[in-house]
Design a protein around this motif. Structure first.
Motif, PDB file in Angstrom:
ATOM      1  N   ILE A  43       0.846  -1.195   0.000  1.00 23.60           N
ATOM      2  CA  ILE A  43       0.000   0.000   0.000  1.00 23.60           C
ATOM      3  C   ILE A  43       0.883   1.247   0.000  1.00 23.60           C
ATOM      4  O   ILE A  43       1.805   1.357   0.813  1.00 23.60           O
ATOM      5  N   LYS A  44       0.609   2.163  -0.916  1.00 28.53           N
ATOM      6  CA  LYS A  44       1.350   3.416  -0.972  1.00 28.53           C
ATOM      7  C   LYS A  44       0.390   4.581  -1.118  1.00 28.53           C
ATOM      8  O   LYS A  44      -0.738   4.434  -1.586  1.00 28.53           O
ATOM      9  N   GLU A  45       0.871   5.753  -0.708  1.00 31.42           N
ATOM     10  CA  GLU A  45       0.061   6.964  -0.764  1.00 31.42           C
ATOM     11  C   GLU A  45       0.834   8.068  -1.453  1.00 31.42           C
ATOM     12  O   GLU A  45       2.059   8.166  -1.337  1.00 31.42           O
ATOM     13  N   GLY A  46       0.132   8.902  -2.191  1.00 31.70           N
ATOM     14  CA  GLY A  46       0.754  10.055  -2.823  1.00 31.70           C
ATOM     15  C   GLY A  46      -0.272  11.126  -3.097  1.00 31.70           C
ATOM     16  O   GLY A  46      -1.472  10.848  -3.179  1.00 31.70           O
ATOM     17  N   SER A  47       0.188  12.356  -3.236  1.00 30.42           N
ATOM     18  CA  SER A  47      -0.714  13.478  -3.492  1.00 30.42           C
ATOM     19  C   SER A  47      -0.290  14.217  -4.747  1.00 30.42           C
ATOM     20  O   SER A  47       0.891  14.529  -4.918  1.00 30.42           O
ATOM     21  N   PHE A  48      -1.233  14.490  -5.618  1.00 26.85           N
ATOM     22  CA  PHE A  48      -1.000  15.237  -6.849  1.00 26.85           C
ATOM     23  C   PHE A  48      -1.604  16.626  -6.698  1.00 26.85           C
ATOM     24  O   PHE A  48      -2.826  16.784  -6.648  1.00 26.85           O
ATOM     25  N   LYS A  49      -0.740  17.636  -6.627  1.00 24.95           N
ATOM     26  CA  LYS A  49      -1.186  19.010  -6.448  1.00 24.95           C
ATOM     27  C   LYS A  49      -1.810  19.551  -7.737  1.00 24.95           C
ATOM     28  O   LYS A  49      -1.273  19.349  -8.831  1.00 24.95           O
ATOM     29  N   LEU A  71       5.678   8.822  -3.938  1.00 19.97           N
ATOM     30  CA  LEU A  71       4.885   7.832  -3.242  1.00 19.97           C
ATOM     31  C   LEU A  71       5.708   7.261  -2.105  1.00 19.97           C
ATOM     32  O   LEU A  71       6.880   6.947  -2.261  1.00 19.97           O
ATOM     33  N   ARG A  72       5.065   7.139  -0.962  1.00 22.49           N
ATOM     34  CA  ARG A  72       5.752   6.633   0.219  1.00 22.49           C
ATOM     35  C   ARG A  72       5.042   5.390   0.708  1.00 22.49           C
ATOM     36  O   ARG A  72       3.817   5.330   0.757  1.00 22.49           O
ATOM     37  N   GLY A  73       5.808   4.366   1.027  1.00 21.29           N
ATOM     38  CA  GLY A  73       5.216   3.132   1.517  1.00 21.29           C
ATOM     39  C   GLY A  73       4.522   3.338   2.856  1.00 21.29           C
ATOM     40  O   GLY A  73       4.947   4.134   3.682  1.00 21.29           O
ATOM     41  N   GLY A  82     -12.972   0.986   0.862  1.00 25.51           N
ATOM     42  CA  GLY A  82     -13.061   2.276   1.552  1.00 25.51           C
ATOM     43  C   GLY A  82     -13.149   2.142   3.051  1.00 25.51           C
ATOM     44  O   GLY A  82     -12.756   3.025   3.784  1.00 25.51           O
ATOM     45  N   ASN A  83     -13.658   1.023   3.554  1.00 27.76           N
ATOM     46  CA  ASN A  83     -13.859   0.893   4.992  1.00 27.76           C
ATOM     47  C   ASN A  83     -12.555   0.646   5.742  1.00 27.76           C
ATOM     48  O   ASN A  83     -12.514   0.717   6.953  1.00 27.76           O
ATOM     49  N   ASN A  84     -11.482   0.311   5.020  1.00 33.02           N
ATOM     50  CA  ASN A  84     -10.250  -0.055   5.695  1.00 33.02           C
ATOM     51  C   ASN A  84      -9.117   0.942   5.486  1.00 33.02           C
ATOM     52  O   ASN A  84      -7.994   0.694   5.858  1.00 33.02           O
ATOM     53  N   ILE A  85      -9.423   2.064   4.851  1.00 29.47           N
ATOM     54  CA  ILE A  85      -8.373   3.068   4.654  1.00 29.47           C
ATOM     55  C   ILE A  85      -7.979   3.723   5.963  1.00 29.47           C
ATOM     56  O   ILE A  85      -6.845   4.091   6.169  1.00 29.47           O
ATOM     57  N   HIS A  86      -8.918   3.876   6.872  1.00 34.54           N
ATOM     58  CA  HIS A  86      -8.642   4.655   8.080  1.00 34.54           C
ATOM     59  C   HIS A  86      -8.243   3.737   9.237  1.00 34.54           C
ATOM     60  O   HIS A  86      -8.902   3.631  10.234  1.00 34.54           O
ATOM     61  N   GLY A  87      -7.080   3.098   9.091  1.00 32.64           N
ATOM     62  CA  GLY A  87      -6.575   2.247  10.155  1.00 32.64           C
ATOM     63  C   GLY A  87      -5.970   3.063  11.277  1.00 32.64           C
ATOM     64  O   GLY A  87      -6.156   4.264  11.360  1.00 32.64           O
ATOM     65  N   ASN A  88      -5.208   2.428  12.137  1.00 33.10           N
ATOM     66  CA  ASN A  88      -4.632   3.131  13.280  1.00 33.10           C
ATOM     67  C   ASN A  88      -3.355   3.873  12.933  1.00 33.10           C
ATOM     68  O   ASN A  88      -2.848   4.626  13.749  1.00 33.10           O
ATOM     69  N   TYR A  89      -2.810   3.609  11.746  1.00 37.74           N
ATOM     70  CA  TYR A  89      -1.594   4.329  11.374  1.00 37.74           C
ATOM     71  C   TYR A  89      -1.970   5.720  10.877  1.00 37.74           C
ATOM     72  O   TYR A  89      -3.082   5.965  10.429  1.00 37.74           O
ATOM     73  N   ALA A  90      -0.996   6.631  10.941  1.00 34.27           N
ATOM     74  CA  ALA A  90      -1.271   8.011  10.522  1.00 34.27           C
ATOM     75  C   ALA A  90      -0.615   8.286   9.185  1.00 34.27           C
ATOM     76  O   ALA A  90       0.408   7.694   8.851  1.00 34.27           O
ATOM     77  N   PHE A  91      -1.191   9.188   8.412  1.00 33.66           N
ATOM     78  CA  PHE A  91      -0.628   9.599   7.148  1.00 33.66           C
ATOM     79  C   PHE A  91       0.045  10.955   7.313  1.00 33.66           C
ATOM     80  O   PHE A  91      -0.410  11.792   8.062  1.00 33.66           O
ATOM     81  N   GLU A  92       1.111  11.161   6.578  1.00 36.03           N
ATOM     82  CA  GLU A  92       1.768  12.465   6.531  1.00 36.03           C
ATOM     83  C   GLU A  92       1.583  13.057   5.152  1.00 36.03           C
ATOM     84  O   GLU A  92       1.541  12.343   4.152  1.00 36.03           O
ATOM     85  N   GLY A  93       1.476  14.377   5.115  1.00 31.43           N
ATOM     86  CA  GLY A  93       1.306  15.033   3.823  1.00 31.43           C
ATOM     87  C   GLY A  93       2.557  14.888   2.978  1.00 31.43           C
ATOM     88  O   GLY A  93       3.683  14.828   3.494  1.00 31.43           O
ATOM     89  N   ILE A  94       2.386  14.808   1.658  1.00 31.45           N
ATOM     90  CA  ILE A  94       3.496  14.681   0.748  1.00 31.45           C
ATOM     91  C   ILE A  94       3.555  15.916  -0.120  1.00 31.45           C
ATOM     92  O   ILE A  94       2.574  16.267  -0.758  1.00 31.45           O
ATOM     93  N   GLY A  95       4.685  16.588  -0.148  1.00 33.35           N
ATOM     94  CA  GLY A  95       4.811  17.806  -0.953  1.00 33.35           C
ATOM     95  C   GLY A  95       4.408  19.036  -0.167  1.00 33.35           C
ATOM     96  O   GLY A  95       3.648  18.987   0.778  1.00 33.35           O
ATOM     97  N   ASP A  96       4.951  20.172  -0.569  1.00 30.91           N
ATOM     98  CA  ASP A  96       4.638  21.440   0.095  1.00 30.91           C
ATOM     99  C   ASP A  96       3.460  22.113  -0.586  1.00 30.91           C
ATOM    100  O   ASP A  96       3.118  21.822  -1.726  1.00 30.91           O
TER     101      ASP A  96
END
Length: 472
Positions: free
Chosen positions: A307-313, A441-443, A455-469
């Protein structure tokens, strides 16, 4: 909005004669059924108001009865004509065009003009029953809801009506923002499905504008209900300590403080879309896309289950477009090699500046592609107003005050049409800021069922950090 004319019908006239009707679809759903002569009348009116140089070419009349091949050719030409008119900033926002579509929608559904009750839902599922006419357009209904709630006129423009589909599991699918060319009562009634409903939500992205709304009691209650609902759905990420703080504020009835704390949380103010498919970082990846904070956030499940996360500005997107294609369906499944009934396949593609001098196209295949495009365009609208030194409050007020009321004249000042480019051959509209940042993208930990892309499992106990300024 994506306009298409995927089919025609042979209908019977009043005197027993037959004629060809063209079915105009919006986002893959039948909006209205019209004759060639009606579209010709629209064309003549647009030419009268805007001139030959502005209005696109219209398919010519024929002296004799059309052959099946000629009917198909005319269908294609009329489809391109409707798309060209809608994409034109002036024609697509004109009252002439929009009133034509509203009238045609009402006639097609054979719903007479009469007083009715319409249920509008708040984010907390509370129902507001308003008395309207079946012929009332979107702004009329929005005003009726605001009046019923006692929301001040200067705050009405901060909110919009959205068509959603609420599943039996409580999941919420955003179908579209209600548009100026439709009649909300007719739109929701014609779907003949109780899962579809109209919801009132805020229509801006920058949380700084929450302050304008929270100064009013009704506005505060609406924002509070939406915030609580988004947290309960898991759209806003909350850890145990934050949950404790929020619960304490809720018990005290401290709504403003509750919202201010929520504003600091990850994904506050985002809209989450249903699971779909993307080609980034590789083809065939399952992804959950969220829109907010001037970005599209991707939560991607790779083929190896990582699972990876990324943000496209949005400020790094050179352009974007929505394309559609018909996918033949056999026994409820898509089959590209078999003719017959077809489904509409929608794709959002955007060209993104990954690094200096390196642009890359990223594609998302989703039934909600047009809604994603609407979100991007509205983010750009806010950024452009802010960058030019203008006030979004004035922009919203102008949009609201410029809308039609029942007793007004036929001309009205409308906000610019939303960006959509259903024709893949059309040159996309360039939207690019001079100051840009990169996306990576960050693991993410795959514990707590994070491998499940639902969609029901995206919000686990781990936290996400923003990517990019931030770009602006």
């Amino acid at each position: 909005m994506h306009f298409s004319i995927p089919e025609t019908e042979v209908c019977s006239g009043e005197n027993g004669s037959t004629y060809v009707a063209y079915n105009i679809h919006v986002n893959g759903v039948l909006h209205c059924r019209v004759r060639y002569s009606q579209l010709l009348g629209l064309h003549e009116q647009l030419k009268k108001e805007y001139g030959n140089n502005v209005v696109p070419a219209f398919p010519p009349k024929k002296l004799f009865t059309l052959t099946p091949a000629e009917v198909e050719q005319r269908r294609e030409q009329l489809e391109k004509y409707m798309q060209a008119v809608r994409q034109d900033p002036m024609l697509g926002a004109s009252e002439t065009f929009n009133s034509f579509l509203r009238k045609a929608q009402q006639e097609t559904q054979q719903i007479p003009t009469e007083e009715v009750h319409l249920d509008i839902y708040l984010s907390n599922r509370q129902k507001v029953k308003v008395n309207i006419l079946t012929s009332d357009q979107t702004e009329d209904v929005l005003e009726a809801v605001a009046s019923k709630l006692d929301l001040p006129d200067d705050l009405v423009g901060y909110f919009s009506l959205f068509l959603i589909r609420e599943g039996k599991d409580g999941g919420c699918t955003f179908v579209r923002k209600m548009q100026e060319f439709e009649l909300p009562f007719v739109s929701v009634t014609s779907l003949r499905n109780p899962e579809y409903r109209i919801v009132l939500r805020k229509s801006y992205w920058d949380s700084a504008y929450d302050n304008d709304v929270m100064d009013n009691r009704v506005g505060l209650n609406l924002l509070y209900a939406q915030t609580v609902s988004d947290i309960e759905r898991g759209w806003i990420l909350v850890n145990k300590e934050q949950h404790r703080q929020l619960k304490s504020l809720q018990e005290k009835g401290s709504k403003k403080e509750f919202i201010r704390l929520a504003q600091t949380l990850k994904y506050f103010g985002y809209i989450k879309f249903d699971p779909c498919i993307t080609d980034f970082p590789e083809k065939g990846c399952h992804v959950i896309v969220s829109a907010g904070n001037n970005e599209l956030n991707f939560h991607v499940k790779l083929p190896n289950d990582q699972i990876k996360e990324g943000s496209f500005k949005v400020t790094r997107m050179r352009c974007w477009r929505v394309t559609s294609s018909q996918v033949p369906v056999v026994n409820g499944t898509a089959n590209s090699g078999t003719s017959g009934k077809s489904d509409i396949k929608l794709e959002l593609a955007f060209e993104y500046l990954m690094s200096k001098d390196r642009l890359q196209w990223v594609t998302v295949t989703s039934p909600q592609a047009i809604m994603m495009s609407i979100c991007l365009q509205s983010m750009v609208d806010e950024l452009m107003v802010k960058k030019s030194g203008g006030s979004i409050k004035k922009m919203l007020k102008k949009r609201h005050n410029g809308s039609l009321r029942r007793s007004d004249s036929q001309q009205a000042v409308k906000s610019p049409p939303l960006l959509d480019s259903p024709d893949s051959n059309r040159e996309p509209v360039v939207k690019l800021s001079s100051k840009l940042t990169s996306v990576t993208l960050r693991g993410i930990s795959t514990s707590n069922s994070a491998n499940d892309i639902s969609g029901n499992n995206i919000h686990g106990n781990y936290a996400f950090e923003g990517i990019g300024d931030d770009d602006l």
